[in-house]
Design an enzyme around this catalytic site. Structure first.
Site, PDB file in Angstrom:
ATOM      1  N   HIS A   1      32.449   7.226   0.998  1.00  0.00           N
ATOM      2  CA  HIS A   1      31.503   6.413   0.225  1.00  0.00           C
ATOM      3  C   HIS A   1      31.602   6.830  -1.238  1.00  0.00           C
ATOM      4  O   HIS A   1      30.840   7.680  -1.705  1.00  0.00           O
ATOM      5  CB  HIS A   1      30.085   6.603   0.745  1.00  0.00           C
ATOM      6  CG  HIS A   1      29.074   5.705   0.114  1.00  0.00           C
ATOM      7  ND1 HIS A   1      27.926   5.307   0.767  1.00  0.00           N
ATOM      8  CD2 HIS A   1      29.011   5.139  -1.115  1.00  0.00           C
ATOM      9  CE1 HIS A   1      27.212   4.528  -0.038  1.00  0.00           C
ATOM     10  NE2 HIS A   1      27.862   4.418  -1.192  1.00  0.00           N
TER      11      HIS A   1
ATOM     12  N   GLU B   1      32.912   2.631   2.330  1.00  0.00           N
ATOM     13  CA  GLU B   1      31.605   2.003   2.209  1.00  0.00           C
ATOM     14  C   GLU B   1      31.077   2.180   0.794  1.00  0.00           C
ATOM     15  O   GLU B   1      31.432   3.123   0.090  1.00  0.00           O
ATOM     16  CB  GLU B   1      30.620   2.577   3.233  1.00  0.00           C
ATOM     17  CG  GLU B   1      30.322   4.052   3.080  1.00  0.00           C
ATOM     18  CD  GLU B   1      29.354   4.564   4.142  1.00  0.00           C
ATOM     19  OE1 GLU B   1      29.345   4.013   5.261  1.00  0.00           O
ATOM     20  OE2 GLU B   1      28.618   5.522   3.839  1.00  0.00           O
TER      21      GLU B   1
ATOM     22  N   HIS C   1      23.850   6.659  10.293  1.00  0.00           N
ATOM     23  CA  HIS C   1      22.865   7.314   9.430  1.00  0.00           C
ATOM     24  C   HIS C   1      21.929   8.166  10.288  1.00  0.00           C
ATOM     25  O   HIS C   1      21.110   7.650  11.042  1.00  0.00           O
ATOM     26  CB  HIS C   1      22.040   6.341   8.588  1.00  0.00           C
ATOM     27  CG  HIS C   1      21.526   6.992   7.328  1.00  0.00           C
ATOM     28  ND1 HIS C   1      22.237   6.975   6.145  1.00  0.00           N
ATOM     29  CD2 HIS C   1      20.421   7.712   7.083  1.00  0.00           C
ATOM     30  CE1 HIS C   1      21.568   7.628   5.221  1.00  0.00           C
ATOM     31  NE2 HIS C   1      20.459   8.104   5.768  1.00  0.00           N
TER      32      HIS C   1
END
Length: 241
Positions: free
Chosen positions: A43, A70, A190
């Site tokens: 990310h 991401e 997550h």
């Protein structure tokens, strides 16, 4: 079987805290694959406080498994993804100052924006996943956008797991069923951990992939990286139907 993609942002954070190249992010990614992970997730954020844009470019030719990038689809991010062409891009709504992802997209309000971006990535052969809360309306909105998958934001499940895991997972089952009805592939991530992953994967229909970083890297401090990756893979194997 649900695939395990390991987010290596925390390894980059540790490296960046002292400068230099220790720990070596590229070596860590190769080892994580060798230990059994079926994907690597990064990310990159605009300030490059953990994963750097150069890391993303360096990782692509080295990885043998699926590469997932991401991030928020700003102009620089879009250019990077189209240059690197990973197997998958996961679009998240968090702004540049966010410490970590803390909400899914409102796919109804952002339909026009996300539709254009999704089509652009797909034209370059990149699978598009949209990060959403466990809300069937947001899942259905992602289908209308033309996404290939959604990634369910699982913090609420992880937070509620110890108190009442059945109540915590209920909205995620509903969202997963909505994804299946819309023809969307399903990812999740997550705050999933060794403690709560097996129950989640066993209860969620059609779960294709989990992306796990913070918990896995933290647990590896106690258990060792190789052992931890293998333990996560075993949790997922235990849920095979």
């Amino acid at each position: 079987m649900t695939k395990l993609s390991v987010n290596i942002n925390k390894i980059a954070t540790l490296r960046n805290s002292r400068g230099g190249n220790t720990p070596d992010l590229l070596e860590a990614a190769r080892n994580i694959e060798r230990f059994g992970a079926q994907g690597i997730t990064v990310h990159p954020r605009p300030d490059e406080r953990h994963i750097r844009y150069a890391d993303v470019r360096a990782l692509k030719p080295l990885l043998a498994t699926e590469f997932n990038i991401e991030g928020y689809p700003g102009e620089r991010f879009i250019e990077l993804v189209n240059e690197v062409r990973p197997a998958q891009v996961t679009l998240v709504p968090d702004g540049p100052d966010a410490i970590t992802s803390n909400a899914g997209w409102d796919t109804l309000k952002n339909k026009d924006l996300l539709t254009e971006i999704t089509q652009g990535f797909q034209q370059n052969g990149i699978r598009v996943s949209i990060f959403v809360d466990a809300d069937p309306r947001m899942v259905e909105g992602a289908a209308q956008i033309g996404a290939d998958r959604v990634e369910l934001y699982t913090e609420a499940y992880a937070t509620g797991y110890r108190n009442n895991r059945e109540a915590a997972i209920a909205p995620f089952v509903t969202a997963a069923e909505a994804a299946a009805a819309c023809g969307l592939g399903l990812n999740a991530g997550h705050d999933l951990s060794l403690e709560n992953l097996e129950y989640f994967a066993a209860r969620i229909p059609g779960l294709l992939e989990v992306s796990i970083g913070h918990a896995l890297i933290s647990e590896a401090l106690y258990l060792g990286l190789e052992n931890t990756v293998r333990l996560y893979r075993q949790k997922l194997r235990n849920t095979e139907r």
